[in-house]
Design a protein around this motif. Structure first.
Motif, PDB file in Angstrom:
ATOM      1  N   GLY A 296       0.867  -0.939   0.013  1.00 51.49           N
ATOM      2  CA  GLY A 296       0.054   0.201   0.039  1.00 51.49           C
ATOM      3  C   GLY A 296       0.767   1.250  -0.186  1.00 51.49           C
ATOM      4  O   GLY A 296       0.356   2.430  -0.367  1.00 51.49           O
ATOM      5  N   GLN A 297       2.054   1.178   0.349  1.00 52.77           N
ATOM      6  CA  GLN A 297       2.898   2.347   0.529  1.00 52.77           C
ATOM      7  C   GLN A 297       4.159   2.503  -0.810  1.00 52.77           C
ATOM      8  O   GLN A 297       4.863   3.360  -0.410  1.00 52.77           O
ATOM      9  N   THR A 298       3.860   1.586  -1.693  1.00 54.98           N
ATOM     10  CA  THR A 298       4.616   1.681  -2.996  1.00 54.98           C
ATOM     11  C   THR A 298       4.305   2.982  -3.791  1.00 54.98           C
ATOM     12  O   THR A 298       3.312   3.583  -3.497  1.00 54.98           O
ATOM     13  N   ALA A 299       5.520   3.412  -4.332  1.00 60.54           N
ATOM     14  CA  ALA A 299       5.200   4.643  -5.204  1.00 60.54           C
ATOM     15  C   ALA A 299       4.047   4.490  -6.173  1.00 60.54           C
ATOM     16  O   ALA A 299       3.913   3.578  -6.739  1.00 60.54           O
ATOM     17  N   LEU A 300       3.290   5.537  -6.578  1.00 61.43           N
ATOM     18  CA  LEU A 300       2.454   5.504  -7.708  1.00 61.43           C
ATOM     19  C   LEU A 300       2.595   5.505  -8.999  1.00 61.43           C
ATOM     20  O   LEU A 300       3.960   5.922  -9.152  1.00 61.43           O
ATOM     21  N   ASP A 301       2.301   5.136  -9.825  1.00 64.12           N
ATOM     22  CA  ASP A 301       2.444   4.918 -11.415  1.00 64.12           C
ATOM     23  C   ASP A 301       2.345   6.403 -11.927  1.00 64.12           C
ATOM     24  O   ASP A 301       1.209   6.998 -11.595  1.00 64.12           O
ATOM     25  N   ASN A 302       3.233   6.908 -12.955  1.00 65.15           N
ATOM     26  CA  ASN A 302       2.942   8.035 -13.331  1.00 65.15           C
ATOM     27  C   ASN A 302       2.325   7.914 -14.552  1.00 65.15           C
ATOM     28  O   ASN A 302       3.077   7.493 -15.890  1.00 65.15           O
ATOM     29  N   GLN A 303       1.062   7.828 -14.432  1.00 68.33           N
ATOM     30  CA  GLN A 303      -0.021   7.659 -15.800  1.00 68.33           C
ATOM     31  C   GLN A 303       0.387   8.596 -17.030  1.00 68.33           C
ATOM     32  O   GLN A 303       0.387   9.743 -16.620  1.00 68.33           O
ATOM     33  N   ILE A 304       0.155   8.428 -17.982  1.00 70.74           N
ATOM     34  CA  ILE A 304       0.044   9.277 -19.271  1.00 70.74           C
ATOM     35  C   ILE A 304      -1.229   9.267 -20.274  1.00 70.74           C
ATOM     36  O   ILE A 304      -1.486   8.041 -20.221  1.00 70.74           O
ATOM     37  N   LEU A 305      -1.371  10.067 -20.975  1.00 71.64           N
ATOM     38  CA  LEU A 305      -2.507   9.738 -22.146  1.00 71.64           C
ATOM     39  C   LEU A 305      -1.350   9.059 -23.178  1.00 71.64           C
ATOM     40  O   LEU A 305      -0.533   9.448 -23.715  1.00 71.64           O
ATOM     41  N   ASN A 306      -2.109   7.630 -23.361  1.00 74.81           N
ATOM     42  CA  ASN A 306      -1.231   6.763 -24.233  1.00 74.81           C
ATOM     43  C   ASN A 306      -1.933   6.736 -25.486  1.00 74.81           C
ATOM     44  O   ASN A 306      -3.223   6.124 -25.610  1.00 74.81           O
ATOM     45  N   LEU A 307      -1.525   7.414 -26.420  1.00 69.95           N
ATOM     46  CA  LEU A 307      -2.081   7.203 -27.687  1.00 69.95           C
ATOM     47  C   LEU A 307      -1.619   6.253 -28.769  1.00 69.95           C
ATOM     48  O   LEU A 307      -2.063   6.124 -29.962  1.00 69.95           O
ATOM     49  N   GLY A 308      -0.423   5.408 -28.415  1.00 76.50           N
ATOM     50  CA  GLY A 308       0.055   4.335 -29.259  1.00 76.50           C
ATOM     51  C   GLY A 308      -0.625   3.151 -29.220  1.00 76.50           C
ATOM     52  O   GLY A 308      -1.648   2.865 -28.449  1.00 76.50           O
ATOM     53  N   PRO A 309      -0.170   2.097 -29.936  1.00 74.24           N
ATOM     54  CA  PRO A 309      -0.907   0.848 -29.926  1.00 74.24           C
ATOM     55  C   PRO A 309      -0.450   0.031 -29.077  1.00 74.24           C
ATOM     56  O   PRO A 309      -0.894  -1.115 -28.642  1.00 74.24           O
ATOM     57  N   PHE A 310       0.583   0.328 -28.004  1.00 71.03           N
ATOM     58  CA  PHE A 310       1.129  -0.736 -27.126  1.00 71.03           C
ATOM     59  C   PHE A 310       0.716   0.078 -25.442  1.00 71.03           C
ATOM     60  O   PHE A 310       0.711   1.295 -25.389  1.00 71.03           O
ATOM     61  N   GLU A 311       0.878  -0.929 -24.751  1.00 71.76           N
ATOM     62  CA  GLU A 311       0.409  -0.536 -23.312  1.00 71.76           C
ATOM     63  C   GLU A 311       1.609   0.295 -22.851  1.00 71.76           C
ATOM     64  O   GLU A 311       2.694   0.188 -23.096  1.00 71.76           O
ATOM     65  N   GLN A 312       1.260   0.958 -21.651  1.00 76.79           N
ATOM     66  CA  GLN A 312       2.380   1.892 -20.994  1.00 76.79           C
ATOM     67  C   GLN A 312       3.005   0.933 -20.084  1.00 76.79           C
ATOM     68  O   GLN A 312       2.483   0.073 -19.240  1.00 76.79           O
ATOM     69  N   GLN A 313       4.215   1.009 -20.130  1.00 80.84           N
ATOM     70  CA  GLN A 313       5.145   0.276 -19.352  1.00 80.84           C
ATOM     71  C   GLN A 313       5.337   0.758 -18.012  1.00 80.84           C
ATOM     72  O   GLN A 313       5.886   2.095 -17.873  1.00 80.84           O
ATOM     73  N   PHE A 314       5.132   0.220 -16.859  1.00 82.22           N
ATOM     74  CA  PHE A 314       5.142   0.790 -15.402  1.00 82.22           C
ATOM     75  C   PHE A 314       6.562   0.289 -14.714  1.00 82.22           C
ATOM     76  O   PHE A 314       6.953  -0.898 -15.013  1.00 82.22           O
ATOM     77  N   ASN A 315       7.237   1.382 -13.983  1.00 80.10           N
ATOM     78  CA  ASN A 315       8.509   0.637 -13.062  1.00 80.10           C
ATOM     79  C   ASN A 315       7.829  -0.066 -11.836  1.00 80.10           C
ATOM     80  O   ASN A 315       6.728   0.044 -11.528  1.00 80.10           O
ATOM     81  N   GLU A 316       8.530  -1.246 -11.563  1.00 72.77           N
ATOM     82  CA  GLU A 316       8.311  -1.950 -10.459  1.00 72.77           C
ATOM     83  C   GLU A 316       8.708  -1.300  -9.169  1.00 72.77           C
ATOM     84  O   GLU A 316       9.739  -0.989  -8.913  1.00 72.77           O
ATOM     85  N   ASN A 317       7.679  -1.125  -8.278  1.00 71.52           N
ATOM     86  CA  ASN A 317       8.012  -0.398  -7.061  1.00 71.52           C
ATOM     87  C   ASN A 317       7.703  -1.243  -5.787  1.00 71.52           C
ATOM     88  O   ASN A 317       8.086  -0.861  -4.697  1.00 71.52           O
ATOM     89  N   ARG A 318       7.309  -2.825  -5.949  1.00 72.32           N
ATOM     90  CA  ARG A 318       7.205  -3.532  -4.823  1.00 72.32           C
ATOM     91  C   ARG A 318       8.549  -4.051  -4.318  1.00 72.32           C
ATOM     92  O   ARG A 318       9.261  -4.790  -5.240  1.00 72.32           O
ATOM     93  N   PRO A 319       9.360  -3.833  -2.840  1.00 73.83           N
ATOM     94  CA  PRO A 319      10.393  -4.352  -2.750  1.00 73.83           C
ATOM     95  C   PRO A 319      10.825  -5.820  -3.048  1.00 73.83           C
ATOM     96  O   PRO A 319      11.839  -6.123  -3.488  1.00 73.83           O
TER      97      PRO A 319
END
Length: 824
Positions: A296-319
């Motif tokens: 519950g205390q891991t960092a938030l994902d930096n969401q963006i407006l994704n206009l491309g054909p592929f999913e947004q890749q997020f960093n792993e924040n879980r230790p």
């Protein structure tokens, strides 16, 4: 014009390069006597308790052998350290740990830099570190650093992936500044290391010292930058004999409370508790398990407006998924965000499950992780074994019949087992061959997947040339599909890895059916590519520069079925650092012919033409040693298609008020003018839009350190992106776009806000108290006629009823079985 500028820059640096060549011989002569033979240090056992207090006043320190005569690693590689900066290091040991004592002399102790930061961030500080390789195989090291402010940093490192600071060990350190310099004392328990069970141990070892005000890094054993590997040039530690290491069993119980509030759901309170376990199967292998996860205390994902054909890749924040996972990164098959990520049955697919008059009342966006474990280690013969297994919970969506008001559950993700197994054999102190397998097994009418990879990284004895590559095979079974989808992905690369001038060439082939996306991430398939790079680097400072590097790159990519060119990039870039430690860089990109995009149309066999283009960027980064520093990087790309152009800038000023308080502001702006993008389908007709896309991000990070154990951090981020369609276009079978009579308005407006205020207190090694206040908001509008481009109106729309507030307190306690046993 771009090529003229390249020639001018090369001529400007010509004097610097020649002056560098003239200065090499003197320092090389000075250091040859220090580097002709691998250094060795003998340690001795301690029969007295060593108190970690930064004093070095125990009698055992007077008996220990001294490691001295440090040599500069950068910028002036091979230059012996000045006598008034002499560094003396000693090591002693007992059955529980090794102890390191360092006297780091400095003739100007008042100038020692000592910014207080969070763990794993050296900030603007001097530091001392030790690199330990328990197998002495020249491949992987565990590194432990401590800054002059007493902040700890630790990582594992290898020549393939570099330093990984997500790994955290439990160890002790203390520093003290004196009128002669500063003192470091460390206690590193054997539980933080890996080594074979031998009565007589020989470890690889090196010591590092950074003098921050001069931006100089020294090592005990000279690391020759003409060679490719840091790890293989370490010295040796002798003398550890007949140690009887204690049981490595640690418990990490934790308790958390969460209070959340938003307009829709009101206030909710949730209590959580659980336990993590770490068990040393032996001195080489460790088991980690999370029985009741709490992220519950891991960092938030930096969401963006994704206009491309592929999913947004997020960093792993879980230790759990970041610490000590180097074995699982082999072959690039593991994207840990798949575990506990989005459900397999997407919201759009759920529409097909609905009956007449049913609506989706509740759709969980994430799947809960039930438990996970990993086992990793390496044998005396160099065989690394890594196994990770995780199980996620069955997840259901709720459908509501709007007439009868009855509800029913639909499974969108069954109970699922994720596993990855890696066998990594090292040899010749610089090479390895790995076998990796990932497997995802889902219960019921959902797909299963299995991917296997053979990965090799081979180096010549003198580390002058490298041959690397892989072969990956995927097998995906869709439920009720009699024919499994099988595909493969293979690559081969050859490189020169030593000297001033280096190169690499590579080729890759990916079949159409290759799919590792159940436990990995892969965006494109059905292509082959050829790439090359040649680069020049300064190995010694010149008259005006501390560092300089020049790169030339070429990349080509072809669609396998048609043979059409779908990727092309010609690039050259310069990077250099001045004597005042200010960094500069400039780069030029060119795609001199049209290419073809087979992915954004989203239809079999269709493609859109990407016009030829060229672009450039430049950056400046001032010396972070100064209280005020700034990073700035403008860029542009111009297309040979009407007034289509992309440009933007990133701007990052930072200010360090004192050693406890600092501020970092980051602003990013990007503009795509007359861009082309997919918007809709009308039967077989694929509709694109000519559009303007504007994106801005403003982020502010504030740090206040009470001391080296307590920090308060405030991180905020505001992101806004909007899309204004100018006209609509129809995609032709030859990849061109022509005017369309499509009339729907599909403008988009997307903005997010989040702020994290956290207080972190390391109560004792391994034990931490965290308090966090977080508020977040998201506002996403699509298919709108008019966009409100007023910044204040847009920003204010995120507040009020849309804000979600969360306050949490979490306590994680480190409990050593050996101490607990003594209590009983």
């Amino acid at each position: 014009m771009a090529y003229r500028l390249i020639i001018i820059l090369a001529l400007l640096f010509n004097k610097n390069l020649y002056s560098q060549n003239n200065s090499i011989s003197d320092t090389e002569k000075q250091s040859n006597s220090l580097t002709s033979e691998k250094k060795k240090l003998n340690t001795i056992p301690s029969d007295e308790k060593v108190l970690i207090d930064g004093e070095l006043d125990e009698s055992i320190w007077q008996k220990a052998e001294i490691a001295t005569n440090f040599v500069m690693f950068e910028p002036d590689n091979g230059k012996p350290i000045a006598q008034n900066k002499k560094s003396d290091v000693k090591i002693v040991y007992d059955n529980e740990a090794i102890y390191i004592g360092a006297m780091l002399y400095d003739n100007e102790p008042n100038k020692i830099m000592k910014e207080i930061t969070q763990r794993d961030n050296d900030g603007s500080s001097d530091f001392f570190g030790v690199s330990i390789n328990g197998y002495n195989d020249g491949q992987q090291e565990f590194r432990f650093y401590v800054t002059a402010a007493g902040v700890q940093l630790d990582c594992n490192s290898n020549s393939q992936t570099g330093e990984d600071f997500s790994w955290d060990a439990i160890w002790e350190s203390k520093t003290k500044i004196t009128d002669k310099g500063w003192i470091v004392e460390m206690r590193i328990p054997y539980s933080a290391l890996r080594f074979s069970k031998e009565s007589v141990q020989t470890w690889g070892i090196n010591f590092l010292r950074q003098i921050r005000r001069d931006r100089q890094l020294y090592t005990w054993t000279h690391i020759d930058n003409k060679k490719g590997s840091f790890e293989q040039q370490a010295g040796e530690l002798h003398g550890i004999e007949n140690i009887k290491t204690p049981t490595r069993l640690f418990f990490f119980p934790y308790a958390s409370i969460y209070v959340s509030n938003d307009k829709k759901n009101g206030t909710k309170t949730e209590l959580k508790g659980g336990l993590d376990i770490k068990y040393g199967i032996n001195d080489a292998f460790t088991l980690d398990a999370i029985l009741v996860p709490d992220f519950g205390q891991t960092a938030l994902d930096n969401q963006i407006l994704n206009l491309g054909p592929f999913e947004q890749q997020f960093n792993e924040n879980r230790p759990f998924f970041t610490e000590g996972t180097d074995l699982f990164s082999k072959g690039d098959l593991f994207y840990s965000r798949r575990i506990g990520g989005r459900p397999s049955l997407r919201r759009g697919g759920l529409n097909q499950e609905k009956e007449t008059n049913e609506i989706i009342e509740e759709y969980p966006s994430k799947v809960n992780l039930l438990n996970a474990l990993k086992i990793s280690g390496r044998t005396k013969g160099g065989l690394g074994i890594g196994f990770l297994n995780a199980i996620t919970q069955k997840t259901e969506a709720t459908l509501l019949d709007t007439i009868s008001q009855t509800k029913r559950k639909v499974i969108i993700e069954p109970i699922t087992n994720f596993s990855i197994l890696t066998l990594d054999q090292r040899f010749n102190k610089n090479s390895s061959v790995s076998l990796v397998n990932t497997n995802v097994t889902r219960d019921g009418e959902f797909r299963d997947a299995n991917v296997t990879a053979l990965v090799w990284d081979l180096n010549t004895t003198k580390n002058t040339f490298n041959l690397s590559g892989d072969f990956k095979y995927s097998n995906v079974n869709e439920y009720k599909n009699l024919d499994d989808r099988k595909g493969y992905n293979t690559s081969l690369n050859f490189a020169e890895t030593s000297g001033k001038i280096r190169f690499n060439v590579g080729a890759k082939y990916v079949s159409k059916e290759y799919d590792n996306n159940d436990l990995g991430i892969n965006f494109i398939t059905n292509y082959s590519s050829v790439s090359g790079n040649i680069n020049y680097r300064m190995l010694k400072p010149s008259e005006n520069l501390n560092a300089f590097r020049l790169n030339w790159n070429v990349y080509t990519e072809y669609e396998n079925i048609t043979g059409k060119l779908q990727g092309l990039n010609l690039n050259t870039n310069y990077h250099f650092t001045t004597k005042k430690n200010n960094g500069f860089g400039v780069g030029f990109n060119s795609k001199p012919i049209n290419t073809y995009d087979f992915y954004s149309p989203g239809a079999e066999g269709r493609f859109v033409t990407i016009p030829k283009n060229y672009g450039a960027w430049v950056y400046y980064s001032s010396n972070y040693n100064k209280k005020f520093a700034v990073d700035i990087e403008p860029y542009f790309t111009e297309y040979f298609e009407g007034d289509r152009i992309e440009y933007g800038i990133s701007f990052g000023p930072r200010y360090r008020l004192n050693n406890k308080i600092s501020f970092i502001l980051n602003y990013n702006f990007g503009k795509q003018n007359s861009d082309r993008g997919l918007v809709d389908y009308q039967g077989d007709n694929i509709i694109y839009a000519q559009r303007d896309v504007n994106s801005s991000t403003l982020a502010l990070s504030t740090k206040y350190a009470l001391n080296n154990k307590m920090t308060i951090n405030i991180n905020s981020r505001y992101y806004w992106s909007y899309v204004q369609n100018d006209k609509f276009l129809s995609l032709q079978t030859n990849g061109t776009l022509i005017d369309s009579d499509y009339t729907n308005s599909l403008n988009q407006d997307f903005n997010t806000w989040n702020i994290d205020c956290s207080y972190s207190w390391w109560i004792s090694p391994g034990s931490q108290l965290n308090m966090l206040y977080r508020n977040t908001s998201l506002n996403s509008l699509s298919e709108i006629q008019n966009i409100d481009k007023n910044v204040s109106h847009n920003f204010n729309s995120l507040f009020g009823d849309k804000l979600q507030h969360t306050f949490s307190i979490s306590l994680r306690y480190f409990l050593d079985y050996n101490r607990a046993k003594s209590w009983i």
